[in-house]
Design an enzyme around this catalytic site. Structure first.
Site, PDB file in Angstrom:
ATOM      1  N   SER A  29       0.840  -1.215   0.000  1.00  0.00           N
ATOM      2  CA  SER A  29       0.000   0.000   0.000  1.00  0.00           C
ATOM      3  C   SER A  29       0.864   1.249   0.000  1.00  0.00           C
ATOM      4  O   SER A  29       0.609   2.207  -0.743  1.00  0.00           O
ATOM      5  CB  SER A  29      -0.895   0.018   1.250  1.00  0.00           C
ATOM      6  OG  SER A  29      -1.816  -1.035   1.196  1.00  0.00           O
ATOM      7  N   ARG A  33       1.517   4.217  -3.096  1.00  0.00           N
ATOM      8  CA  ARG A  33       1.267   5.628  -2.772  1.00  0.00           C
ATOM      9  C   ARG A  33       2.541   6.463  -2.927  1.00  0.00           C
ATOM     10  O   ARG A  33       2.487   7.605  -3.372  1.00  0.00           O
ATOM     11  CB  ARG A  33       0.699   5.738  -1.353  1.00  0.00           C
ATOM     12  CG  ARG A  33      -0.768   5.276  -1.275  1.00  0.00           C
ATOM     13  CD  ARG A  33      -1.181   4.988   0.151  1.00  0.00           C
ATOM     14  NE  ARG A  33      -2.599   4.681   0.311  1.00  0.00           N
ATOM     15  CZ  ARG A  33      -3.164   3.500   0.047  1.00  0.00           C
ATOM     16  NH1 ARG A  33      -2.439   2.494  -0.426  1.00  0.00           N
ATOM     17  NH2 ARG A  33      -4.466   3.316   0.251  1.00  0.00           N
ATOM     18  N   ASP A 328      -6.803  -8.332   4.193  1.00  0.00           N
ATOM     19  CA  ASP A 328      -6.039  -9.202   3.287  1.00  0.00           C
ATOM     20  C   ASP A 328      -5.531 -10.465   3.993  1.00  0.00           C
ATOM     21  O   ASP A 328      -4.915 -11.323   3.349  1.00  0.00           O
ATOM     22  CB  ASP A 328      -4.852  -8.433   2.692  1.00  0.00           C
ATOM     23  CG  ASP A 328      -5.325  -7.331   1.742  1.00  0.00           C
ATOM     24  OD1 ASP A 328      -6.434  -7.455   1.197  1.00  0.00           O
ATOM     25  OD2 ASP A 328      -4.579  -6.352   1.566  1.00  0.00           O
ATOM     26  N   ARG A 359     -12.498 -14.484  -2.419  1.00  0.00           N
ATOM     27  CA  ARG A 359     -11.649 -15.180  -1.433  1.00  0.00           C
ATOM     28  C   ARG A 359     -12.435 -16.053  -0.464  1.00  0.00           C
ATOM     29  O   ARG A 359     -11.871 -16.998   0.102  1.00  0.00           O
ATOM     30  CB  ARG A 359     -10.781 -14.168  -0.668  1.00  0.00           C
ATOM     31  CG  ARG A 359      -9.645 -13.657  -1.520  1.00  0.00           C
ATOM     32  CD  ARG A 359      -8.717 -12.717  -0.789  1.00  0.00           C
ATOM     33  NE  ARG A 359      -7.578 -12.414  -1.650  1.00  0.00           N
ATOM     34  CZ  ARG A 359      -6.776 -11.364  -1.500  1.00  0.00           C
ATOM     35  NH1 ARG A 359      -6.997 -10.504  -0.515  1.00  0.00           N
ATOM     36  NH2 ARG A 359      -5.780 -11.164  -2.315  1.00  0.00           N
TER      37      ARG A 359
END
Ligand code: S3P
Length: 452
Positions: A29, A33, A328, A359
């Site tokens: 992440s 970014r 996640d 998932r």
């Protein structure tokens, strides 16, 4: 898939205890970014510890296509010369974000208030995922999009020439949607407001403030957050050290809990409270996990995590409000739950159905194929753990181009009675290219299926 497009089946089998140090890659992440914000800033951003997985490399390529200068200067070391807020150029060709929902959604936000058009696509997994959750709020700024049925990729987005600031309440807990709206708000005059029903990972807010944007955020009485961003700031290039990814750390960490005699140290793992739900859950299950040397690195709290074999895990109910902080990690938690005594119940996880794969379905089928009983609803999963007996194994898991499904079941195979095969380990390279050598150094037996 391999670089040649062929699936790479992998098999994990029980063997020696896992011992040593697991230096996992930079946070995915934060890496996306760092590149995107660097491209939107004026001047130079220097990044160290960048995750060099395919997802992030695709974002780096996209930032070049929008006019930034992006250069690799060493292992994990990158330099970005940005174009400034509103300075994106129109890409000459299609932007292919590969497997990455974070990449495509944040980039769409970043261009939505600049008067250019871009066509986005991705692999078969990304082309199945919903983009309406992004294009709907971007339309409020004045951006226009045309995609396939259900707003799916490929999709053409035309940014607003005269953007309006927006007030937007997220219909789901999603840091990607929050971030896309905030990135679009950067080039709109006035204040853009985002209200999130549940607090999600806050890397965008922390990092944008570091680049010089003015943001205010408050926690709402019902648990969510309200964020106010002042538009048209001048962002300035930064020097950034990316902390190590807790979502990647989860795999060697959980493997150490399951394999008899193991002890693994994972140095410098990001401990942002919006990311630590798995550690809290495993500790409730009775895992032997300790956090040492708590400190701050690159603007994020970090710690060294020590994980030891934990033979007496107990099933737990995971509170639904914890979901955003471990979104996640449910696949690997479900695998750990198969080795716990009693049921582990995971509720409020409907978002898992729109990840790199569905998932809930992929985990449920994978566990069943390896002798574990599960129950699922639209937004929950219950795993009936087998306790000390552990997962029988012996099955082959369909991974559906999903890196985390592949790694989760390989972790299970290291402790199951019979080897576990995943039909395609290729997608592991999207987030954790060094997974196999790192696990091998700890002593894990994971190999290509013919020679496992
Ligand atoms: C991410 C947010 C999460 C997560 C993804 C990375 C991010 O998705 O699943 O892997 O970097 O913002 P959602 O925000 O859609 O839940």
């Amino acid at each position: 898939m391999s670089a040649h497009g062929q699936p790479v089946p992998l098999t994990a089998r029980a063997g020696a205890p896992l011992r040593g140090e697991a230096v996992v890659p930079g946070d995915k992440s934060v890496s996306h970014r760092a590149l995107i914000f660097g491209a939107l800033a004026l001047g130079e951003t220097r990044i160290t510890g960048l995750l060099e997985g395919q997802d992030v490399l695709d974002t780096a390529r996209a930032m070049s296509a929008f006019g930034a200068q992006v250069e690799r200067t060493g292992e994990g070391a990158w330099r970005v010369r940005g174009v400034g807020v509103g300075g994106f150029a129109e890409p000459e060709d299609v932007i292919d974000c590969g497997n990455s929902g974070t990449g495509v959604r944040l980039i769409m936000g970043a261009m939505a208030t600049t008067a250019i058009s871009a066509c986005f696509t991705g692999d078969a997994s990304l082309r199945r995922r919903p983009m309406g959750r992004i294009t709907d709020p971007l339309a409020l700024f004045g951006a226009e999009s045309r995609g396939r049925r259900g707003g799916r990729l490929p999709l053409v987005l035309t940014g607003a020439a005269d953007p309006l600031p927006v007030s937007y309440r997220l219909p789901m807990a999603s840091a990607q949607v929050k971030s896309a709206v905030l990135l679009a708000g950067l080039n709109a005059p006035g204040i853009t407001e985002v209200i999130e029903p549940e607090a999600t990972r806050d890397h965008t807010e922390r990092m944008l403030a570091g680049f010089g944007a003015t943001l205010e955020s408050e926690t709402l009485p019902e648990g969510g957050r309200r964020i106010l961003l002042t538009g048209q700031p001048e962002l300035t290039g930064q020097t950034l050290a990316v902390p190590r990814d807790p979502s990647s750390a989860a795999f060697p960490m959980c493997a150490a809990l399951l394999v008899e005699g193991s002890e693994v140290r994972l140095p410098g793992i990001a401990m942002n409270p919006t990311r630590t739900g798995l550690i809290a859950t495993l500790q409730e299950m009775g895992a032997d996990l300790s956090l040492e040397n708590l400190r701050e690195e690159g603007g994020e709290p970090t710690a060294d995590v020590v994980a030891r074999f934990s033979p007496n895990l107990k099933g737990v109910e995971v509170p639904p409000e914890r979901a955003p902080s471990m979104i996640d990690e449910y696949p690997v938690l479900a695998v750990v739950a198969a080795f716990a005594e009693g049921a582990t119940v995971m509720r409020g996880i409907g978002e898992l159905r729109v990840k790199e794969s569905d998932r809930i379905d992929a985990v449920a089928r994978g566990l069943e194929a390896n002798g574990v009983r599960v129950e699922e609803t639209e937004d929950s999963l219950t795993v009936h753990g087998l306790g000390a007996g552990g997962m029988p194994g012996g099955g082959t898991v369909a991974t559906h181009l999903d890196h985390r499904i592949a790694m989760s079941f390989l972790v299970g195979g290291l402790a199951a009675k019979a080897p576990v095969t995943v039909d395609d380990g290729g997608p592991i390279a999207t987030s954790f290219p060094d997974f196999r050598p790192l696990m091998a150094r700890l002593g894990a037996a994971i190999g290509e299926t013919e020679d496992a």
